[in-house]
Design a protein around this motif. Structure first.
Motif, PDB file in Angstrom:
ATOM      1  N   HIS A   1      62.889  85.379  51.942  1.00 24.35           N
ATOM      2  CA  HIS A   1      62.540  85.300  53.358  1.00 24.35           C
ATOM      3  C   HIS A   1      63.196  86.447  54.107  1.00 24.35           C
ATOM      4  CE1 HIS A   1      60.422  81.542  53.156  1.00 24.35           C
ATOM      5  NE2 HIS A   1      61.360  81.114  52.333  1.00 24.35           N
ATOM      6  N   MET A   2      62.381  87.217  54.801  1.00 26.75           N
ATOM      7  CA  MET A   2      62.861  88.338  55.593  1.00 26.75           C
ATOM      8  C   MET A   2      62.457  88.090  57.050  1.00 26.75           C
ATOM      9  SD  MET A   2      64.144  89.945  53.079  1.00 26.75           S
ATOM     10  CE  MET A   2      64.531  91.607  53.510  1.00 26.75           C
ATOM     11  N   LEU A   3      62.931  88.912  57.958  1.00 23.76           N
ATOM     12  CA  LEU A   3      62.604  88.738  59.371  1.00 23.76           C
ATOM     13  C   LEU A   3      61.104  88.830  59.643  1.00 23.76           C
ATOM     14  CD1 LEU A   3      65.494  90.753  61.055  1.00 23.76           C
ATOM     15  CD2 LEU A   3      65.235  88.268  60.898  1.00 23.76           C
ATOM     16  N   LYS A   4      60.406  89.686  58.893  1.00 22.64           N
ATOM     17  CA  LYS A   4      58.967  89.868  59.095  1.00 22.64           C
ATOM     18  C   LYS A   4      58.129  88.914  58.258  1.00 22.64           C
ATOM     19  CE  LYS A   4      59.246  94.655  60.527  1.00 22.64           C
ATOM     20  NZ  LYS A   4      58.733  96.010  60.341  1.00 22.64           N
ATOM     21  N   GLY A   5      58.749  87.967  57.590  1.00 23.71           N
ATOM     22  CA  GLY A   5      58.037  87.001  56.772  1.00 23.71           C
ATOM     23  C   GLY A   5      58.450  87.082  55.321  1.00 23.71           C
ATOM     24  N   PRO A   6      57.877  86.218  54.486  1.00 24.43           N
ATOM     25  CA  PRO A   6      58.269  86.191  53.082  1.00 24.43           C
ATOM     26  C   PRO A   6      57.813  87.430  52.330  1.00 24.43           C
ATOM     27  CG  PRO A   6      56.407  84.735  53.454  1.00 24.43           C
ATOM     28  CD  PRO A   6      56.843  85.228  54.797  1.00 24.43           C
ATOM     29  N   VAL A   7      58.622  87.863  51.377  1.00 25.47           N
ATOM     30  CA  VAL A   7      58.279  88.973  50.492  1.00 25.47           C
ATOM     31  C   VAL A   7      58.259  88.414  49.072  1.00 25.47           C
ATOM     32  CG1 VAL A   7      58.974  91.218  49.584  1.00 25.47           C
ATOM     33  CG2 VAL A   7      59.339  90.687  51.998  1.00 25.47           C
TER      34      VAL A   7
ATOM     35  N   ASP B   1      53.237  96.811  47.706  1.00 20.09           N
ATOM     36  CA  ASP B   1      54.066  98.009  47.558  1.00 20.09           C
ATOM     37  C   ASP B   1      54.430  98.117  46.087  1.00 20.09           C
ATOM     38  OD1 ASP B   1      55.906 100.052  47.588  1.00 20.09           O
ATOM     39  OD2 ASP B   1      57.141  99.187  49.187  1.00 20.09           O
ATOM     40  N   LEU B   2      53.832  99.080  45.393  1.00 15.97           N
ATOM     41  CA  LEU B   2      54.081  99.242  43.962  1.00 15.97           C
ATOM     42  C   LEU B   2      55.372  99.998  43.670  1.00 15.97           C
ATOM     43  CD1 LEU B   2      50.449  99.990  42.745  1.00 15.97           C
ATOM     44  CD2 LEU B   2      51.714  97.831  42.605  1.00 15.97           C
ATOM     45  N   ARG B   3      56.015 100.517  44.691  1.00 13.16           N
ATOM     46  CA  ARG B   3      57.283 101.243  44.511  1.00 13.16           C
ATOM     47  C   ARG B   3      58.305 100.815  45.583  1.00 13.16           C
ATOM     48  NH1 ARG B   3      55.965 103.786  40.304  1.00 13.16           N
ATOM     49  NH2 ARG B   3      54.322 105.321  40.116  1.00 13.16           N
ATOM     50  N   PRO B   4      58.611  99.518  45.643  1.00  9.96           N
ATOM     51  CA  PRO B   4      59.565  99.071  46.664  1.00  9.96           C
ATOM     52  C   PRO B   4      60.992  99.488  46.312  1.00  9.96           C
ATOM     53  CG  PRO B   4      59.075  97.273  45.199  1.00  9.96           C
ATOM     54  CD  PRO B   4      58.183  98.425  44.788  1.00  9.96           C
ATOM     55  N   LEU B   5      61.822  99.567  47.304  1.00  9.19           N
ATOM     56  CA  LEU B   5      63.239  99.890  47.091  1.00  9.19           C
ATOM     57  C   LEU B   5      63.995  98.591  46.844  1.00  9.19           C
ATOM     58  CD1 LEU B   5      63.702 102.563  49.876  1.00  9.19           C
ATOM     59  CD2 LEU B   5      63.388 102.928  47.432  1.00  9.19           C
ATOM     60  N   ILE B   6      63.799  98.040  45.651  1.00  7.82           N
ATOM     61  CA  ILE B   6      64.421  96.766  45.269  1.00  7.82           C
ATOM     62  C   ILE B   6      65.198  96.992  43.981  1.00  7.82           C
ATOM     63  CG2 ILE B   6      63.976  94.414  44.467  1.00  7.82           C
ATOM     64  CD1 ILE B   6      61.435  94.432  46.148  1.00  7.82           C
TER      65      ILE B   6
ATOM     66  N   GLN C   1      55.992  93.924  33.090  1.00  2.00           N
ATOM     67  CA  GLN C   1      56.959  94.492  32.163  1.00  2.00           C
ATOM     68  C   GLN C   1      58.181  94.959  32.948  1.00  2.00           C
ATOM     69  OE1 GLN C   1      54.770  97.335  29.823  1.00  2.00           O
ATOM     70  NE2 GLN C   1      53.578  95.739  28.836  1.00  2.00           N
ATOM     71  N   ASP C   2      58.477  96.263  32.968  1.00  2.00           N
ATOM     72  CA  ASP C   2      59.660  96.752  33.685  1.00  2.00           C
ATOM     73  C   ASP C   2      59.349  97.237  35.094  1.00  2.00           C
ATOM     74  OD1 ASP C   2      61.298  96.211  31.518  1.00  2.00           O
ATOM     75  OD2 ASP C   2      61.027  98.202  30.652  1.00  2.00           O
ATOM     76  N   ASP C   3      58.103  97.174  35.519  1.00  2.00           N
ATOM     77  CA  ASP C   3      57.715  97.626  36.854  1.00  2.00           C
ATOM     78  C   ASP C   3      57.851  96.489  37.861  1.00  2.00           C
ATOM     79  OD1 ASP C   3      57.049 100.160  35.927  1.00  2.00           O
ATOM     80  OD2 ASP C   3      54.969  99.584  35.525  1.00  2.00           O
ATOM     81  N   ILE C   4      58.511  96.784  38.973  1.00  3.87           N
ATOM     82  CA  ILE C   4      58.706  95.823  40.053  1.00  3.87           C
ATOM     83  C   ILE C   4      57.807  96.223  41.221  1.00  3.87           C
ATOM     84  CG2 ILE C   4      60.376  94.867  41.700  1.00  3.87           C
ATOM     85  CD1 ILE C   4      60.942  94.087  38.822  1.00  3.87           C
ATOM     86  N   ALA C   5      57.206  95.236  41.879  1.00  6.29           N
ATOM     87  CA  ALA C   5      56.388  95.479  43.059  1.00  6.29           C
ATOM     88  C   ALA C   5      56.685  94.381  44.067  1.00  6.29           C
ATOM     89  CB  ALA C   5      54.905  95.498  42.689  1.00  6.29           C
ATOM     90  N   ALA C   6      56.237  94.593  45.302  1.00 11.01           N
ATOM     91  CA  ALA C   6      56.437  93.608  46.360  1.00 11.01           C
ATOM     92  C   ALA C   6      55.118  93.373  47.081  1.00 11.01           C
ATOM     93  CB  ALA C   6      57.494  94.090  47.353  1.00 11.01           C
ATOM     94  N   ILE C   7      54.916  92.134  47.479  1.00 10.78           N
ATOM     95  CA  ILE C   7      53.756  91.787  48.301  1.00 10.78           C
ATOM     96  C   ILE C   7      54.301  91.216  49.599  1.00 10.78           C
ATOM     97  CG2 ILE C   7      51.621  90.483  48.475  1.00 10.78           C
ATOM     98  CD1 ILE C   7      51.668  90.164  45.426  1.00 10.78           C
ATOM     99  N   TYR C   8      53.954  91.861  50.701  1.00 13.54           N
ATOM    100  CA  TYR C   8      54.442  91.430  52.007  1.00 13.54           C
ATOM    101  C   TYR C   8      53.575  90.305  52.558  1.00 13.54           C
ATOM    102  CZ  TYR C   8      57.214  95.541  51.302  1.00 13.54           C
ATOM    103  OH  TYR C   8      58.077  96.454  50.753  1.00 13.54           O
TER     104      TYR C   8
END
Length: 85
Positions: free
Chosen positions: A49-55, A74-79, A61-68
């Motif tokens: 949960h973030m201020l702008k809503g759930p992420v 975002d296929l290249r999030p800073l996570i 495999q080893d690739d991380i992505a985010a859905i806002y």
């Protein structure tokens, strides 16, 4: 590992949320985006949960992505994820 580390690990294990609970925390737009990405092998890891809503944090495999919250992917999030043992 020291006794303190064991206590921290024990506490983390109690806070683990089941996959279905993470799924229920996603918005309809996030679910649609994940359905599309599922055919490429992406799976839901967790929701934060973030201020702008759930992420929704997903991986393939080893690739991380985010859905806002609005379904934007975002296929290249800073996570950075912690290593699990």
């Amino acid at each position: 590992m020291t006794q303190v580390a064991y206590q921290i690990n024990d506490r983390r294990d109690k806070d683990v949320i089941h996959h279905d609970e993470h799924w229920n925390l996603t918005t309809a737009d996030q679910k649609l985006a994940l359905y599309d990405l599922h055919r490429y092998g992406y799976r839901l890891l967790f929701v934060r949960h973030m201020l702008k809503g759930p992420v929704a944090v997903i991986s393939q495999q080893d690739d991380i992505a985010a859905i806002y919250a609005d379904g934007e992917v975002d296929l290249r999030p800073l996570i950075t994820l912690r290593e699990s043992h």
